[in-house]
Design a protein around this motif. Structure first.
Motif, PDB file in Angstrom:
ATOM      1  N   THR A 176       0.847  -1.175   0.000  1.00  0.00           N
ATOM      2  CA  THR A 176       0.000   0.000   0.000  1.00  0.00           C
ATOM      3  C   THR A 176       0.885   1.228   0.000  1.00  0.00           C
ATOM      4  O   THR A 176       1.410   1.623   1.017  1.00  0.00           O
ATOM      5  N   LYS A 230      -3.192   1.423   6.799  1.00  0.00           N
ATOM      6  CA  LYS A 230      -2.789   1.256   5.403  1.00  0.00           C
ATOM      7  C   LYS A 230      -2.309  -0.151   5.065  1.00  0.00           C
ATOM      8  O   LYS A 230      -1.997  -0.417   3.902  1.00  0.00           O
ATOM      9  N   LYS A 249      -7.194  -3.149   5.124  1.00  0.00           N
ATOM     10  CA  LYS A 249      -6.503  -1.873   5.046  1.00  0.00           C
ATOM     11  C   LYS A 249      -7.450  -0.787   4.537  1.00  0.00           C
ATOM     12  O   LYS A 249      -8.516  -1.077   3.991  1.00  0.00           O
ATOM     13  N   LEU A 250      -7.032   0.457   4.758  1.00  0.00           N
ATOM     14  CA  LEU A 250      -7.802   1.632   4.346  1.00  0.00           C
ATOM     15  C   LEU A 250      -9.160   1.678   5.024  1.00  0.00           C
ATOM     16  O   LEU A 250     -10.144   2.155   4.458  1.00  0.00           O
ATOM     17  N   LYS A 263       2.044   5.234  -0.394  1.00  0.00           N
ATOM     18  CA  LYS A 263       1.463   6.476   0.073  1.00  0.00           C
ATOM     19  C   LYS A 263       0.472   6.984  -0.957  1.00  0.00           C
ATOM     20  O   LYS A 263       0.727   6.947  -2.158  1.00  0.00           O
ATOM     21  N   SER A 305      -3.161   6.770   8.366  1.00  0.00           N
ATOM     22  CA  SER A 305      -3.543   8.068   7.813  1.00  0.00           C
ATOM     23  C   SER A 305      -4.548   8.708   8.759  1.00  0.00           C
ATOM     24  O   SER A 305      -5.389   8.017   9.345  1.00  0.00           O
TER      25      SER A 305
END
Length: 311
Positions: free
Chosen positions: A27, A167, A183-184, A29, A235
């Protein structure tokens, strides 16, 4: 000298291998396309650099505590008593900085020796540097089994109960065993714990389904090191807001680090990361594109849509 060089090489290799198998590399940036310009510093980078500055040992206060991660005493230490027993497990114990002295064992310049206490046992770390060198270089000794408890407490005070967006799908359970995650997605930080001698901080969190897990990181900035750092793992902002055009079913696959036929190249890249190799394959019906990953996975695209794959 030879032992020091071998130890340094081993440490770098350990960091490199760790970064290759954490799932973080899959993953990237989430930034604008590369235009040759230097990217602006991310809010996550600014957060780390604002609160976690590496301190030279000349600024350490008496009583500064460190968490010890190894079972045995590191070779960089010399116990005050040569008969210190090997049978004592040091893992999880606290080493306290009690000051420094200067010695000149060979008649040259005085060299600084750092002194530590652990449950009444005294230990020495020989810096091999003068007091002036330590101050000028802002020297901090490389003691891999040490985790700075002041940094852990600071991270805990700043991050506990905060909602972040993770992430990486490579999570770890209570036994530090790798497990499949997502993730995310939003996670709530439950605690900040001691990690290991490569990645000294474990962020323990809970996802939106009530599952708890952790990831390991360093509190150094990635601009100054190759460690897995906060900005590569988390994030502050919801990444979903940057990809409103992606349908919910495709986004679900992305959060799982998986793909399905019909996904676009951009969606597949967001899910699996950049391929290690790309091949153009002429066929009777047109040009197919194959993406190959070092993991053994491959993807086939027809008209820029995923037509076949193996993960």
């Amino acid at each position: 000298m030879r032992i020091g060089i071998v130890y340094m090489v081993a440490t770098v290799l350990c960091i490199f291998v760790t970064s290759c198998f954490t799932g973080v590399e899959s993953t990237k940036k989430i930034t604008m396309p590369d235009t040759g310009e230097i990217a602006a510093q991310s809010p996550e980078d600014r957060f780390i650099e604002s609160y976690f500055v590496q301190q030279g040992c000349d600024t350490w206060r008496i009583g500064k505590p460190f968490y010890y991660t190894d079972e045995k005493l590191s070779f960089v230490f010399r116990p005050e008593k040569p008969t210190f027993p090997d049978s004592i497990s040091l893992k999880g114990k606290i080493f306290t900085y009690v000051g420094s002295i200067e010695e000149s064992p060979f008649g040259g310049d005085d060299k600084v020796v750092l002194l530590f206490d652990c449950e009444g046992h005294k230990f020495r770390y020989e810096t091999g540097k003068t007091r002036e060198e330590i101050g000028r270089l802002k020297y901090t000794p490389l003691i891999p089994p040490f985790i700075d408890i002041d940094d852990l407490n600071m991270a805990r005070s700043l991050l506990k109960d905060r909602v972040l967006y993770i992430k990486t799908p490579m999570w770890y359970n209570e036994k530090s065993e790798a497990i499949e995650g997502r993730k995310l997605i939003p996670v709530r930080v439950v605690d900040i714990r001691p990690g290991n001698n490569v990645l000294p901080v474990e962020v323990w969190f809970e996802d939106d389904k009530g599952n708890q897990a952790g990831v390991f990181m360093s509190l150094l900035s990635s601009s100054r090191s190759q460690y897995i750092t906060f900005d590569r793992l988390f994030s502050f902002e919801n990444p979903r807001l940057q990809y409103k055009e992606i349908q919910d079913d495709a986004w679900e696959q992305i959060t799982l680090g998986k793909v399905k036929t019909g996904m676009t190249k951009a969606e597949c890249k967001l899910s699996l990361g950049n391929p290690n190799e790309v091949k153009k394959i002429p066929t009777y019906s047109g040009l197919r594109e194959q993406w190959i990953y070092n993991s053994g996975a491959y993807l086939f695209f027809v008209d820029d849509l995923l037509a076949d794959y193996r993960l």
